[in-house]
Design an enzyme around this catalytic site. Sequence first.
Site, short mmCIF file in Angstrom:
data_model
loop_
_atom_site.label_atom_id
_atom_site.label_comp_id
_atom_site.label_asym_id
_atom_site.label_seq_id
_atom_site.Cartn_x
_atom_site.Cartn_y
_atom_site.Cartn_z
CB ILE A 98 -1.03 -0.02 1.24
CG1 ILE A 98 -0.21 -0.12 2.46
CG2 ILE A 98 -2.00 -1.25 1.06
CD1 ILE A 98 -1.13 0.27 3.67
N GLY A 99 2.20 1.20 -0.49
CA GLY A 99 3.06 2.23 -0.33
C GLY A 99 3.98 2.10 0.56
CB THR A 100 4.24 -0.16 3.32
OG1 THR A 100 3.98 -1.24 2.65
CG2 THR A 100 3.15 0.26 4.08
CB ALA A 121 8.01 -6.41 7.50
CB THR A 162 11.20 1.70 2.60
OG1 THR A 162 11.77 0.44 3.08
CG2 THR A 162 11.58 1.76 1.11
CD GLN A 211 5.90 1.35 6.69
OE1 GLN A 211 4.73 1.89 6.33
NE2 GLN A 211 6.01 0.19 6.83
N GLY A 233 7.91 -4.79 12.39
CA GLY A 233 6.69 -4.15 11.58
C GLY A 233 6.91 -2.49 11.88
CD GLU A 279 -0.72 -0.80 12.25
OE1 GLU A 279 -2.26 -0.51 11.95
OE2 GLU A 279 -0.29 -1.50 11.50
#
Lengths: 347, 743
Positions: B470-472, B514, B639, B643, B707, B710
Amino acid sequence: MNSFSYSRPDDVNAAVGEISEQTQAKFIAGGTNLLDLMKENVEHPQHLVDINHLPLGFIDELPEGGLRLGALVTNADTAYHELVQKNYPLLSMAILAGASPQLRNMATNGGNLFQRTRCYYFYDTATACNKREPGSGCGALTGYNRIHAILGTASSGNTPQCIATHPSDMCVALRALDAVVRVSGPNGDRTIPIADFHRLPGDEPERDNTIEPGELVTAIDLPAEHFNTHYTYLKLRDRASYAFALVSVAVALRLDEGGQIAEARIALGGVAHKPWRNPAAEALLTGKAADTTLFRQVAEQLLDGAQGYGNNTFKIELAKRAIVRALDMAYAGSTQAGDAYKQEDIL
Amino acid sequence: MSNYIGKPLSRVDGVAKVTGKAKYAAEFDAPDLTYGYVVSSTITKGRITHIETSEALSLPGVLSVITHENRPKIAWLDMSYKDQDAPPGSPFRPLRDNKISYSGQPIALVVAETFELARYAASLIRVDYREAPHETNLDTNLHRARKPKSGLASLLKPPPPKPRGNFDEVYAASPAKVEGRYSHSPEHHNPMEMFASTVVYEKDGKLTIYDKTQGAQNSQLYVTQAFNMSFSDVRVISPFVGGAFGSGLRPQYQLFLAVMAARELKRSVRVTLTRQQMFTFGHRPATIQNIALGADSNGKINAIYHDAVGETSQFEDYTEIVPTWSPMIYPAENVTLDYKIVPLDVFTPLDMRAPGGVTGVPAIETAIDEMAYELGIDPLELRLINYSDRNMAEDKPFSSKELRECFRQGAERFGWAKRNPKPGSMRDGHNLIGWGMSTGMWEANQMPARAEAVLTVNGKLRVTSATADIGTGTYTIMTQIAADTLGMPMEDVLFKLGDSDMPLAPIEGGSWTAATVGSAVKVVCEELGRKLFKLAQKIPGSPLAKAKWDDVEFVDKHIRLKQNPAAAVSLQQAVDQNGGAAVWQKSTSLPAMMKQKNYSRAAHSAVFVEVMVDEDLGTIRVTRAVSAIAGGKILNPKTARSQIIGGMVWGISKALEEESVMDHTIGRFMNHSLAEYHVPVNADIHDLDVIFVEEHDDIVNPLGVKGLGEIGIVGMPAAIANAVFHATGKRIRELPITLDKIL
């Protein structure tokens, strides 16, 4: 969006002639507002007269020292024009406080005068709106009215018909500068002082302005008085850029040699159906030096009769504080430097 | 060997994205494509008594108007509409009958030869309603709060643990107490890409669907069940997603409508929602929380009370983990938690970045700041006094927790030591300057997943799994993992995702991709490596003939002896040994439950923020923010940083700008456009700094990753609210903190 017919005349008379022949016809220039409203099914013109080929793309100096801004000059080209920046920096500042670079590149000076309100209810055809559909009621009055008017909402009945605000930044500066709108119409040419161009909703909230059917704005004249040393445009909003004003204040001051205020102009945006001025409040400043207490008195007078409707009641105090701050900045000649919204944020 | 993992590499899909070659759901074409436009209800509750479509249908080029009256037969059972993220209840079914359950509900689909025509025709449809009274206001319906139903969703979102100790008694006796009510407004998903489905109707009635989703297989499951189709007849493809943040975890109604229309018309159909319609499905629920903390005079927090009431729809029980974060962060002995929901006449809420986490954590982290002032202890010091290596909600040790190091490095970078705790003590002209901080936390989960790896006859590696990006940066990190596992250059590795035909992957959410898909990619490449090793051994005179698996390594496109790098066989030679065929492997990765179950696994952060608040005008700017993140192994710092920055920006948005405002008189969200629903613009964003703290963890998953989707947002809102208090002395407990709340 409904189907519509389209024409693109080359001169002003032809354009005025075409619009007069058609019912439900509209002029279109940059289209930044009209196309949006057509997609939202708020406006449904049957015919569009594209005026982009009319010879109204000029900025000319006037013999008596003013400046004439052609209706088709874009907001961007106006704001960055050498003479506007030098002589009318208040106008430049106000234009650049609005919208985004992309929109300012498309939007025209004439079109800016005709921007329609950003009232949520006006935009949402599922809701009641006297401006969009006269007689249907005002959803904002009892609903969500954070961005709505606090001044000039009276109608002949007990409750206002419309509490929408005029969304333009440019027009607030034009009001402070006492600009004059030039129009051509079926009955010839006429001029309308900016103070009389936009109107209060009263009992006809569907009418934003005093232009007559078939009339076309050809230019905006700026008077010779520049106010290019003591001025500011202070815009307060829910984020630092690309948002309509909750409250904005255009201040233009002329100081005498002793540093006292010889003339003051204060125009408010985001508070009424039109850019708001109060000559009596401005007169309080004449012959006076900077003084926070006096500035607060001026602010109180400007907001005299202000009425909140719930979510927007905070605007009354916010507007007063913004007026005091803007007067401070203009008097000091510091425009907006040092404020929460620095010049570079706006640009 | 690790040539790529841990390196700040650019996205492998970056060029495709900036050149427009990356195609999104509404950009795929099909022969004779038709266009659907959704008609939305204008009332909030009641019945449709009449729907007049004749004027719309009379327009040349309008093909059909599908309503509840003429729709084809659809599945009857609720179960058929349950997607993988469905909460307990009865999922919404578009066009089921004449009942209106919320404002903006889809009530008809107009299909026409062009989009513009469909939109115009939609404006000609006249609907008569019989309205019923609605309830949309959480605040005035708190008396209706009840426990949520439990279901499958409760596995991932368990209710709060039972009370521990004796809160009432200990709180009453505490020398230091704080109490507060914390709330936030609903928020709607507003990714750049609106929800869209292009349904391609194939000759034999099979469907190829380009859908905006965080789970191609979830959309496939939903379509096959709702329309009683076989899996082999429905393929869902979603290679690129223009932002989703949880909104794509459930199929949205445009998918259902587009499929229904395509099957009815036997033509390909595209349905794209408008920005306004992005406000007509799930949202982050408005939530009201109460917290009470009791501490001893040394700052030890002994008593925690934390309750929360969130909104849900009348048809599903959406829940979040909200109060449980308090004992997950703070090890008090006396804890009482409660979580309830209130059904309202709105659509079912939906996971939105750090669902529950960025609700509960900001509340407790604001309360902690209040306690710091109550005690006269520095907020950072208070957090250190109450530091815990155990998660007391589960009473388990953390598999790793470098939060202390986050505090240290973050505070140092920010200059926290220079803070004068007195509110209003720092200023610059009219601007009051405030410094605030917060802890952040998010769970580090891993799900089962499958992946496939193929080494082609010309020595290129292709790895696939049906996950989403989703763009991550999923494409990029999976390519890194695959390349490193088999010792190949990234240019020779192609990772593909977003196709329901690919090996099974869970919906892409919860910050688990991930760990989940990364582990599957690692496993499948290792197992492919074993096959290649066996082939390499069969080569006549192979230098690896007598080697054992543990003796070899994959380096520079070769399998070689660790002890003698000269003894090597190239991957090309190995695949050549396969009789002219590619070498193929499909593998499953399962979480090591036995290893994981005794530990609590989570990412942590320490966030430090500076705000400037205009003393007269109330305008707030976040001028500086530092996020120090303990997120396990960082696969790609570039990346990863993006995020976290994205999360920080959204945190600013949540704290200061973002809210969907409901007019409760008519039960409708009114600021349904990006002009009025504010998210930050460039001018709102100033200096954002990210620190990744070293954190080793071999319990969470084989890669040691936690991850990062969030954790970037969780700590921001409280840090900002606390900074606003430090600047102004005003404690704002209702988010967003707009300027009127400061005046």
